[in-house]
Scaffold this motif. Structure first.
Motif, PDB file in Angstrom:
ATOM      1  N   PRO A  58      -7.938   2.378  -9.522  1.00  0.00           N
ATOM      2  CA  PRO A  58      -7.295   2.004  -8.257  1.00  0.00           C
ATOM      3  C   PRO A  58      -8.144   1.015  -7.461  1.00  0.00           C
ATOM      4  O   PRO A  58      -9.358   1.187  -7.333  1.00  0.00           O
ATOM      5  CB  PRO A  58      -7.142   3.348  -7.536  1.00  0.00           C
ATOM      6  N   THR A  59      -7.499  -0.006  -6.940  1.00  0.00           N
ATOM      7  CA  THR A  59      -8.228  -1.090  -6.284  1.00  0.00           C
ATOM      8  C   THR A  59      -8.503  -0.841  -4.816  1.00  0.00           C
ATOM      9  O   THR A  59      -9.304  -1.558  -4.212  1.00  0.00           O
ATOM     10  CB  THR A  59      -7.444  -2.403  -6.406  1.00  0.00           C
ATOM     11  N   GLN A  60      -7.857   0.161  -4.215  1.00  0.00           N
ATOM     12  CA  GLN A  60      -8.018   0.370  -2.777  1.00  0.00           C
ATOM     13  C   GLN A  60      -8.069   1.862  -2.442  1.00  0.00           C
ATOM     14  O   GLN A  60      -7.571   2.705  -3.188  1.00  0.00           O
ATOM     15  CB  GLN A  60      -6.871  -0.295  -2.011  1.00  0.00           C
ATOM     16  N   VAL A  61      -8.716   2.140  -1.320  1.00  0.00           N
ATOM     17  CA  VAL A  61      -8.758   3.483  -0.753  1.00  0.00           C
ATOM     18  C   VAL A  61      -8.202   3.382   0.665  1.00  0.00           C
ATOM     19  O   VAL A  61      -8.804   2.726   1.531  1.00  0.00           O
ATOM     20  CB  VAL A  61     -10.188   4.054  -0.737  1.00  0.00           C
ATOM     21  N   ALA A  62      -7.037   3.958   0.885  1.00  0.00           N
ATOM     22  CA  ALA A  62      -6.340   3.890   2.184  1.00  0.00           C
ATOM     23  C   ALA A  62      -6.149   2.448   2.637  1.00  0.00           C
ATOM     24  O   ALA A  62      -6.190   2.137   3.833  1.00  0.00           O
ATOM     25  CB  ALA A  62      -7.110   4.683   3.236  1.00  0.00           C
ATOM     26  N   GLY A  63      -5.927   1.547   1.665  1.00  0.00           N
ATOM     27  CA  GLY A  63      -5.662   0.157   1.993  1.00  0.00           C
ATOM     28  C   GLY A  63      -6.877  -0.721   2.125  1.00  0.00           C
ATOM     29  O   GLY A  63      -6.738  -1.906   2.450  1.00  0.00           O
ATOM     30  N   PHE A  64      -8.079  -0.212   1.861  1.00  0.00           N
ATOM     31  CA  PHE A  64      -9.306  -0.996   1.964  1.00  0.00           C
ATOM     32  C   PHE A  64      -9.802  -1.338   0.559  1.00  0.00           C
ATOM     33  O   PHE A  64      -9.982  -0.458  -0.284  1.00  0.00           O
ATOM     34  CB  PHE A  64     -10.369  -0.237   2.758  1.00  0.00           C
ATOM     35  N   ASN A  65     -10.039  -2.625   0.322  1.00  0.00           N
ATOM     36  CA  ASN A  65     -10.377  -3.143  -0.999  1.00  0.00           C
ATOM     37  C   ASN A  65     -11.699  -2.572  -1.516  1.00  0.00           C
ATOM     38  O   ASN A  65     -12.675  -2.459  -0.778  1.00  0.00           O
ATOM     39  CB  ASN A  65     -10.451  -4.677  -0.940  1.00  0.00           C
ATOM     40  N   LEU A 116       0.836  -1.206   0.000  1.00  0.00           N
ATOM     41  CA  LEU A 116       0.000   0.000   0.000  1.00  0.00           C
ATOM     42  C   LEU A 116       0.868   1.253   0.000  1.00  0.00           C
ATOM     43  O   LEU A 116       0.642   2.181  -0.790  1.00  0.00           O
ATOM     44  CB  LEU A 116      -0.919  -0.020   1.221  1.00  0.00           C
ATOM     45  N   ASN A 117       1.860   1.300   0.882  1.00  0.00           N
ATOM     46  CA  ASN A 117       2.721   2.475   0.958  1.00  0.00           C
ATOM     47  C   ASN A 117       3.493   2.698  -0.335  1.00  0.00           C
ATOM     48  O   ASN A 117       3.718   3.841  -0.752  1.00  0.00           O
ATOM     49  CB  ASN A 117       3.700   2.326   2.128  1.00  0.00           C
ATOM     50  N   SER A 118       3.897   1.609  -0.981  1.00  0.00           N
ATOM     51  CA  SER A 118       4.651   1.731  -2.226  1.00  0.00           C
ATOM     52  C   SER A 118       3.795   2.331  -3.331  1.00  0.00           C
ATOM     53  O   SER A 118       4.237   3.219  -4.072  1.00  0.00           O
ATOM     54  CB  SER A 118       5.180   0.356  -2.655  1.00  0.00           C
ATOM     55  N   SER A 139       6.727  -1.941 -10.127  1.00  0.00           N
ATOM     56  CA  SER A 139       7.100  -2.881  -9.072  1.00  0.00           C
ATOM     57  C   SER A 139       6.173  -2.780  -7.874  1.00  0.00           C
ATOM     58  O   SER A 139       5.859  -3.785  -7.219  1.00  0.00           O
ATOM     59  CB  SER A 139       8.553  -2.624  -8.628  1.00  0.00           C
ATOM     60  N   ALA A 140       5.713  -1.566  -7.561  1.00  0.00           N
ATOM     61  CA  ALA A 140       4.795  -1.386  -6.434  1.00  0.00           C
ATOM     62  C   ALA A 140       3.480  -2.114  -6.694  1.00  0.00           C
ATOM     63  O   ALA A 140       2.927  -2.780  -5.803  1.00  0.00           O
ATOM     64  CB  ALA A 140       4.549   0.105  -6.198  1.00  0.00           C
ATOM     65  N   ARG A 165      -5.251   4.253   9.400  1.00  0.00           N
ATOM     66  CA  ARG A 165      -5.960   4.290   8.125  1.00  0.00           C
ATOM     67  C   ARG A 165      -7.456   4.363   8.358  1.00  0.00           C
ATOM     68  O   ARG A 165      -7.983   3.704   9.262  1.00  0.00           O
ATOM     69  CB  ARG A 165      -5.634   3.050   7.296  1.00  0.00           C
ATOM     70  N   ALA A 166      -8.137   5.157   7.552  1.00  0.00           N
ATOM     71  CA  ALA A 166      -9.599   5.241   7.608  1.00  0.00           C
ATOM     72  C   ALA A 166     -10.108   5.570   6.216  1.00  0.00           C
ATOM     73  O   ALA A 166      -9.443   6.264   5.435  1.00  0.00           O
ATOM     74  CB  ALA A 166     -10.052   6.307   8.615  1.00  0.00           C
ATOM     75  N   SER A 167     -11.287   5.083   5.900  1.00  0.00           N
ATOM     76  CA  SER A 167     -11.870   5.363   4.585  1.00  0.00           C
ATOM     77  C   SER A 167     -13.381   5.242   4.638  1.00  0.00           C
ATOM     78  O   SER A 167     -13.949   4.555   5.500  1.00  0.00           O
ATOM     79  CB  SER A 167     -11.307   4.403   3.525  1.00  0.00           C
TER      80      SER A 167
END
Length: 583
Positions: free
Chosen positions: A366-373, A4-6, A15-16, A347-349
């Protein structure tokens, strides 16, 4: 978290995206996200000799997790410099239940041109009657660099599946003896990447798809004494075009895109009855047209420096489909990633989605918002409101922990046979996860997790999974050993507590039930020197534990059947031998 950070640090880094795709491989209900991240990585990548596994781009192999011939993590280390050469990677698996599979990938690099040819095969008799499957995947990928800024690529995929009733339901006897599912899909994709400058990239993808699906099942009605069979055939073809632009800087980035899907399908349903019954055979034919336009804008803003805001939105314009929908929807996206202290990530979304029609379950969005699928395998036209919160903590240089919670509220469209019209029902999901990872030595890794799922469905429609509500708690405990000599070993014990209300097959009866059990998996193996290969022997359900368990990571096949996307538990002791060789 690192994936996620990458991606957030540089949305145009191939690569990310590949790292994030591989990290999704073992997470339930992340199949679409994994396949989509792989597509974005392929479009952004320079020419290289890294093989393209045919199985990796498939969001649903219907195979027990890790029981396939290849391991996605084998290719996670790429050389810093590349040279013109040919490469071959061969993987195989054999085991109980007549499991036999292989994956062969031959790739090459010459100047500004690279290619990858792959073949995947897997067969098994399954753990019960009519649980068998036989599938083939063929893949051809080619890429050419027109200049240091522009590259083009083409990919052809062919998949063939023949399977029985694969879903593991809570009652082991609840399965169909006659259900057969056969599908053939052919996909051709063309891609483009152009870098205007180091901060501005454009990618585009155009796919054509042709598919055939046949579902057959015989039936017997004891009350009326009817014997018969239903044969449902779907012949579809369509195309999907997407284009995306990415601008990225150290403090600000914007990802915007547009997509269009158009498809035609012909549904033929044949109902046949025994000759001694008075009913005549019937054939029903329907033609459907689907077109779906979507556009989106996502911005990542670093302000103040330790905070990353995700602010954006998407719009969907859906027409047609099997339920003849006419639906337009705006979807706001809001996310927050905050590092208040060193090693701490909050993280929050909150966002809304409309389940989209996709080819090969891949998209550039993009597949995620702040790491949430964002993307789940569910019925087209489903509206979801998603709320997530989580914290990830680096407790020390060798201890990592975290917790996250996700709530999904869905409006599901279904066809009511009594009213002969579309109806809407509410489904709810709660997902929670707590994890603690400890790597006391470079060659030793341990993990403790807690996973919670809750699904609530209304009486008016529950889908072919045949449950009204279900709560599942899992506690996986794992330890893995990686000796510098190449010897590896792993042990995983998982406690499962599942309870819910289930519907009896071919009945409206609703019954509560529950079960609690432990499942232990073990493995040993050896890594060949210079990354030449990997040999492992694995035992799933080591103590042959008997239990009742319902798969929840599933996909519905036209409301007539459900397939398990990423099965996690073997219902009986299963021994697997796997080998991967790299030349």
């Amino acid at each position: 978290v690192e994936g996620l950070n990458s991606v957030n640090a540089d949305p145009a880094n191939y690569s990310a995206h590949r790292f994030l795709a591989d990290s999704y491989a073992n997470l339930p209900r992340h199949g679409i996200a994994r396949a989509s991240e792989l597509l974005q990585s392929q479009l952004l990548q320079p020419i290289n000799v890294t093989p393209v596994p045919p199985s990796l781009a498939e969001s649903s192999l219907f195979i027990l997790e890790g029981a396939g011939p290849s391991d996605p993590s084998f290719n996670e280390f790429n050389p810093l410099f590349e040279r013109d050469r040919l490469a071959l990677q061969a993987s195989g698996v054999a085991g109980g239940n007549s499991i036999l599979g292989d994956e062969l990938i031959q790739s090459g690099l010459q100047g500004r041109f690279s290619y990858s040819l792959g073949q995947f095969y897997y067969e098994t008799d399954g753990f019960r009657k009519n649980n068998d499957q036989d599938q083939n995947i063929y893949n051809a990928f080619a890429q050419a660099a027109l200049s240091h800024k522009t590259s083009i690529q083409a990919e052809y995929r062919y998949t063939d599946l023949d399977a029985g009733d694969l879903l593991l339901k809570f009652r082991p006897t609840e399965f169909s003896n006659s259900l057969r599912q056969e599908s053939i899909n052919r996909t051709l994709r063309l891609g483009l990447h152009h870098a205007f400058n180091p901060r501005s990239d454009l990618i585009a993808s155009v796919s054509y798809w042709d598919g055939d699906l046949d579902i057959y099942e015989s039936f017997h009605d004891e009350f009326f004494g009817i014997d018969g069979a239903s044969d449902f055939d779907i012949d579809s073809d369509g195309y999907m075009a997407e284009i995306q632009h990415m601008f990225h800087s150290s403090r600000f980035s914007v990802t915007s895109g547009l997509g269009y899907f158009n498809a035609d399908s012909k549904h033929v349903e044949i109902m046949s009855y025994s000759p001694d019954f008075f009913m005549e055979d019937t054939t029903t034919i329907h033609h459907y047209h689907t077109h779906h336009t979507n556009l989106y804008v996502y911005s990542l803003i670093n302000y103040p420096q330790e905070v990353t805001w995700t602010i954006g939105g998407s719009a969907d314009f859906f027409r047609g489909g099997t339920r003849d929908l006419d639906h337009n929807q705006l979807n706001p996206k809001l996310g927050l990633t905050w590092n208040p202290f060193s090693g701490t990530t909050l993280r929050a979304s909150a966002f809304r989605t409309l389940t989209r029609t996709l080819i090969s379950n891949q998209t550039l969005e993009p597949t995620q918002v702040a790491g949430f699928n964002q993307f789940f395998a569910e019925r087209n036209g489903t509206e979801s409101r998603v709320y997530g919160i989580g914290v990830d903590q680096e407790l020390s240089s060798v201890v990592y922990g975290g917790v996250e919670f996700v709530e999904r509220d869905m409006d599901v469209i279904f066809f009511d046979l009594n009213k002969l019209e579309n109806q809407e029902t509410d489904w709810e999901e709660n997902l929670a996860r707590v994890y603690l990872y400890w790597t006391p030595r470079p060659w030793l890794a341990t993990s403790v997790e807690y996973q919670y799922e809750r699904f609530e469905r209304r009486d008016e429609f529950i889908g072919p999974d045949l449950f009204y509500n279900i709560k599942t708690q899992r506690v996986p405990l794992g330890i893995n050993f990686f000796h510098p000599s190449g010897f590896i070993a792993g042990l995983k014990a998982t406690y499962v507590d599942q309870k819910g209300k289930f519907r009896v097959l071919d009945s409206e009866e609703e019954t509560p039930d529950d079960d609690q059990f432990w499942v232990v998996d073990a493995s040993i193996g050896f890594r060949l020197p210079k990354r030449r290969g990997l040999v492992t022997i694995e035992v799933r359900n080591l103590f042959d534990e008997s239990f009742k368990f319902q798969d929840t990571d599933t996909v519905s096949i036209e409301d007539m059947a459900a397939l398990p996307l990423n099965p996690q538990i073997s219902p009986e002791c299963l021994i697997l031998a796997k080998v991967t060789l790299n030349f």
